[in-house]
Design a protein around this motif. Structure first.
Motif, PDB file in Angstrom:
ATOM      1  N   LYS A  86       1.542  12.750 -12.170  1.00 11.99           N
ATOM      2  CA  LYS A  86       0.256  12.369 -12.760  1.00 11.99           C
ATOM      3  C   LYS A  86      -0.094  10.919 -12.388  1.00 11.99           C
ATOM      4  N   ASP A  87       0.841   9.996 -12.655  1.00 18.11           N
ATOM      5  CA  ASP A  87       0.639   8.588 -12.320  1.00 18.11           C
ATOM      6  C   ASP A  87       2.010   7.953 -12.138  1.00 18.11           C
ATOM      7  N   PRO A  88       2.401   7.635 -10.907  1.00 13.15           N
ATOM      8  CA  PRO A  88       3.736   7.076 -10.661  1.00 13.15           C
ATOM      9  C   PRO A  88       4.018   5.790 -11.431  1.00 13.15           C
ATOM     10  N   LEU A  89       2.973   5.079 -11.843  1.00  8.37           N
ATOM     11  CA  LEU A  89       3.168   3.798 -12.520  1.00  8.37           C
ATOM     12  C   LEU A  89       2.982   3.899 -14.034  1.00  8.37           C
ATOM     13  N   VAL A 117      -1.261  -3.628 -12.727  1.00  2.44           N
ATOM     14  CA  VAL A 117      -0.816  -2.304 -13.196  1.00  2.44           C
ATOM     15  C   VAL A 117      -0.845  -2.267 -14.724  1.00  2.44           C
ATOM     16  N   PRO A 118      -2.038  -2.250 -15.315  1.00  2.00           N
ATOM     17  CA  PRO A 118      -2.131  -2.275 -16.784  1.00  2.00           C
ATOM     18  C   PRO A 118      -1.475  -1.075 -17.447  1.00  2.00           C
ATOM     19  N   GLN A 119      -1.304   0.016 -16.693  1.00  2.00           N
ATOM     20  CA  GLN A 119      -0.670   1.212 -17.258  1.00  2.00           C
ATOM     21  C   GLN A 119       0.856   1.090 -17.305  1.00  2.00           C
ATOM     22  N   MET A 120       1.406  -0.031 -16.799  1.00  2.00           N
ATOM     23  CA  MET A 120       2.856  -0.237 -16.778  1.00  2.00           C
ATOM     24  C   MET A 120       3.218  -1.512 -17.547  1.00  2.00           C
ATOM     25  N   PRO A 121       3.166  -1.501 -18.868  1.00  2.00           N
ATOM     26  CA  PRO A 121       3.520  -2.709 -19.635  1.00  2.00           C
ATOM     27  C   PRO A 121       5.000  -3.047 -19.467  1.00  2.00           C
ATOM     28  N   TRP A 277      18.232  -3.098  -9.711  1.00  2.00           N
ATOM     29  CA  TRP A 277      17.989  -1.882 -10.484  1.00  2.00           C
ATOM     30  C   TRP A 277      19.039  -0.840 -10.106  1.00  2.00           C
ATOM     31  N   ARG A 278      19.226   0.157 -10.977  1.00  2.00           N
ATOM     32  CA  ARG A 278      20.186   1.232 -10.682  1.00  2.00           C
ATOM     33  C   ARG A 278      19.687   2.069  -9.518  1.00  2.00           C
ATOM     34  N   ARG A 279      20.611   2.506  -8.671  1.00  2.00           N
ATOM     35  CA  ARG A 279      20.231   3.328  -7.525  1.00  2.00           C
ATOM     36  C   ARG A 279      19.711   4.694  -7.965  1.00  2.00           C
ATOM     37  N   THR A 280      20.055   5.093  -9.193  1.00  2.00           N
ATOM     38  CA  THR A 280      19.570   6.381  -9.692  1.00  2.00           C
ATOM     39  C   THR A 280      18.179   6.281 -10.316  1.00  2.00           C
ATOM     40  N   PHE A 281      17.636   5.075 -10.425  1.00  2.00           N
ATOM     41  CA  PHE A 281      16.303   4.892 -11.010  1.00  2.00           C
ATOM     42  C   PHE A 281      15.258   5.400 -10.019  1.00  2.00           C
ATOM     43  N   THR A 282      14.411   6.321 -10.468  1.00  2.00           N
ATOM     44  CA  THR A 282      13.536   7.043  -9.531  1.00  2.00           C
ATOM     45  C   THR A 282      12.113   6.502  -9.443  1.00  2.00           C
ATOM     46  N   ARG A 283      11.771   5.503 -10.257  1.00  2.00           N
ATOM     47  CA  ARG A 283      10.388   5.008 -10.221  1.00  2.00           C
ATOM     48  C   ARG A 283      10.254   3.935  -9.138  1.00  2.00           C
ATOM     49  N   TYR A 284      10.338   4.374  -7.896  1.00  2.00           N
ATOM     50  CA  TYR A 284      10.282   3.431  -6.773  1.00  2.00           C
ATOM     51  C   TYR A 284       8.968   2.655  -6.759  1.00  2.00           C
ATOM     52  N   GLU A 285       7.877   3.342  -7.098  1.00  2.00           N
ATOM     53  CA  GLU A 285       6.568   2.678  -7.105  1.00  2.00           C
ATOM     54  C   GLU A 285       6.521   1.558  -8.147  1.00  2.00           C
ATOM     55  N   ALA A 286       7.208   1.768  -9.267  1.00  2.00           N
ATOM     56  CA  ALA A 286       7.228   0.743 -10.315  1.00  2.00           C
ATOM     57  C   ALA A 286       7.961  -0.503  -9.832  1.00  2.00           C
ATOM     58  N   ILE A 287       9.081  -0.305  -9.133  1.00  2.00           N
ATOM     59  CA  ILE A 287       9.821  -1.448  -8.586  1.00  2.00           C
ATOM     60  C   ILE A 287       8.963  -2.187  -7.565  1.00  2.00           C
ATOM     61  N   ALA A 288       8.278  -1.435  -6.701  1.00  2.00           N
ATOM     62  CA  ALA A 288       7.417  -2.058  -5.691  1.00  2.00           C
ATOM     63  C   ALA A 288       6.277  -2.826  -6.341  1.00  2.00           C
ATOM     64  N   ALA A 289       5.680  -2.244  -7.393  1.00  2.00           N
ATOM     65  CA  ALA A 289       4.579  -2.915  -8.093  1.00  2.00           C
ATOM     66  C   ALA A 289       5.068  -4.196  -8.759  1.00  2.00           C
ATOM     67  N   LEU A 290       6.287  -4.158  -9.316  1.00  2.00           N
ATOM     68  CA  LEU A 290       6.856  -5.350  -9.952  1.00  2.00           C
ATOM     69  C   LEU A 290       7.099  -6.437  -8.916  1.00  2.00           C
ATOM     70  N   ARG A 291       7.662  -6.070  -7.770  1.00  2.00           N
ATOM     71  CA  ARG A 291       7.889  -7.067  -6.713  1.00  2.00           C
ATOM     72  C   ARG A 291       6.575  -7.682  -6.248  1.00  2.00           C
TER      73      ARG A 291
END
Length: 306
Positions: A86-89, A117-121, A277-291
C-alpha cells in the motif's frame, strides 16, 4: 507454540524479571508466567533460572530466545510486506541515537523527515551505544545512529559522515588565541571528560591517551573531571574549570561569550557516524528515506559519505 509465547520469552530475557516483562507486554504477571511455563513444558527444557531477585537465561535458553526473536522478526516482516504493497513508507520508524549525536542532529532531522515523509513519524530513543545495539538485536529499534567503532554484531551499516573534533577552551585561556591546537598540547591541561559508557569519551582518550590513567583513581580527580553530558561539560569550560574536546556539530553557530572552539592541528581527529539496522529489517525504502533526510540536514563542517 504461539507468537505470543515467543514474545513473552524474549521480553523476560531482555528484562531479566517476570514483573517488568509482563508490564512491557501489557499483561498480568500470572498470565505471562503461565505462558512461559507452558512453553517450557512443551519443549521439555528450562529456558530460565528463577532466582530470588533476578531471572537468568540458561545456555540452551539463549539459543531458543535468539531463534524466537528471528521468528518474531519474520512474522513482523510479513506484516511489513503487506504494508509495503500500500505504502512502503507508511508507519513509524523506531530510531535510536547516541547521546553525543542526538541533540545536534535530531532537531533538523525530525524537521526534514516531517517534510519529506510525513507518513513515517520517527519514534526516538537516546542511549549509549551498548544499549542501542541490544535494542536493535531484540527488535525494540528498527535503526540506530552511532559512531564507530563498536562490536561487530552482523548489522547492516551505511556510513553517514566523518565529523572532526574541536578543542573547547575558556575565552580567558591562552590557547583561546590560537588558530589550531596540537593534541600533545592538551597534556598540560585539566581535561573535562564524559563519564564511562559514552563512546565519545573513548574517542577523546584516543586523542589524549595520557588522561586514561586519571579517570579511574582518586588522585587523578585533580587532573581530570567527568560530566554526564557535553552541554554540562561546556558549562564547566565556560566557568574556567578546564578544557575539553567536542564533536564539530556540537559547536554553536554563534560565538560563545565564554568558550572558544579551536580546530586541531593536522592530522585532525575525527569520528565516523553511521546508520545501522538489522539485516532482517525489510523496510528498505524507510532506511533510504531516513538517509536522504539526514543528508538534507545542514551538517556544517562534516564530510558527508555516500
Amino acid at each position: 507454540m504461539t507468537l505470543t509465547e515467543l514474545r513473552y520469552i524474549v521480553a523476560v530475557a531482555r528484562e531479566r524479571h517476570f514483573g517488568r516483562a509482563a508490564e512491557a507486554c501489557f499483561v498480568s504477571q500470572p498470565t505471562l508466567s503461565v505462558a512461559v511455563k507452558k512453553l517450557e513444558d512443551e519443549l521439555d527444557v528450562k529456558i530460565f533460572e528463577r532466582g530470588a531477585s533476578e531471572v537468568t537465561v540458561t545456555p540452551l535458553g539463549e539459543e531458543i530466545v535468539r531463534q524466537a526473536q528471528a521468528v518474531l522478526d519474520q512474522a513482523a516482516a510479513i506484516k511489513e510486506i503487506a504494508k509495503r504493497g500500500k505504502d512502503p513508507l507508511a508507519g513509524p520508524l523506531r530510531l535510536g541515537v547516541i547521546y553525543t549525536v542526538a541533540p545536534y542532529l535530531l532537531p533538523d532531522l525530525v524537521k526534514q523527515t516531517i517534510e519529506r515523509v510525513p507518513q513515517m513519524p520517527l519514534m526516538l530513543q537516546e542511549n549509549f551505544t551498548v544499549k542501542l545495539l541490544e535494542m536493535l538485536r531484540t527488535g525494540e529499534l528498527d535503526a540506530a545512529i552511532m559512531a564507530e567503532p563498536f562490536p561487530d554484531t552482523g548489522l547492516a551499516l551505511a556510513p553517514l559522515y566523518d565529523e572532526p573534533f574541536m578543542v573547547a577552551v575558556p575565552r580567558s585561556h591562552p590557547l583561546a588565541q590560537r588558530e589550531r591546537i596540537a593534541s600533545e598540547e592538551l597534556k598540560r591541561e585539566t581535561m573535562l571528560l564524559l563519564g564511562t559508557g559514552h563512546c565519545f569519551r573513548d574517542h577523546v582518550l584516543e586523542v589524549c591517551p595520557e588522561f586514561a590513567r586519571f579517570s579511574s583513581d582518586a588522585e587523578g580527580i585533580r587532573k581530570s573531571f567527568e560530566g554526564s553530558s557535553l552541554e554540562t561539560i561546556k558549562h564547566m569550560v565556560a566557568s574556567g574549570m578546564g578544557v575539553t574536546v567536542v564533536p564539530q556539530l556540537s559547536v554553536p553557530k554563534e560565538p560563545h561569550p565564554h568558550v572558544a572552539y579551536i580546530p586541531f592541528a593536522e592530522p585532525t581527529p575525527t569520528r565516523r557516524v553511521v546508520l545501522a539496522w538489522r539485516r532482517t529489517f525489510t523496510r528498505y525504502e524507510a532506511i533510504a528515506a531516513l538517509r536522504n533526510a539526514i543528508y538534507a540536514c545542514e551538517l556544517p563542517g562534516v564530510r558527508r559519505l555516500s
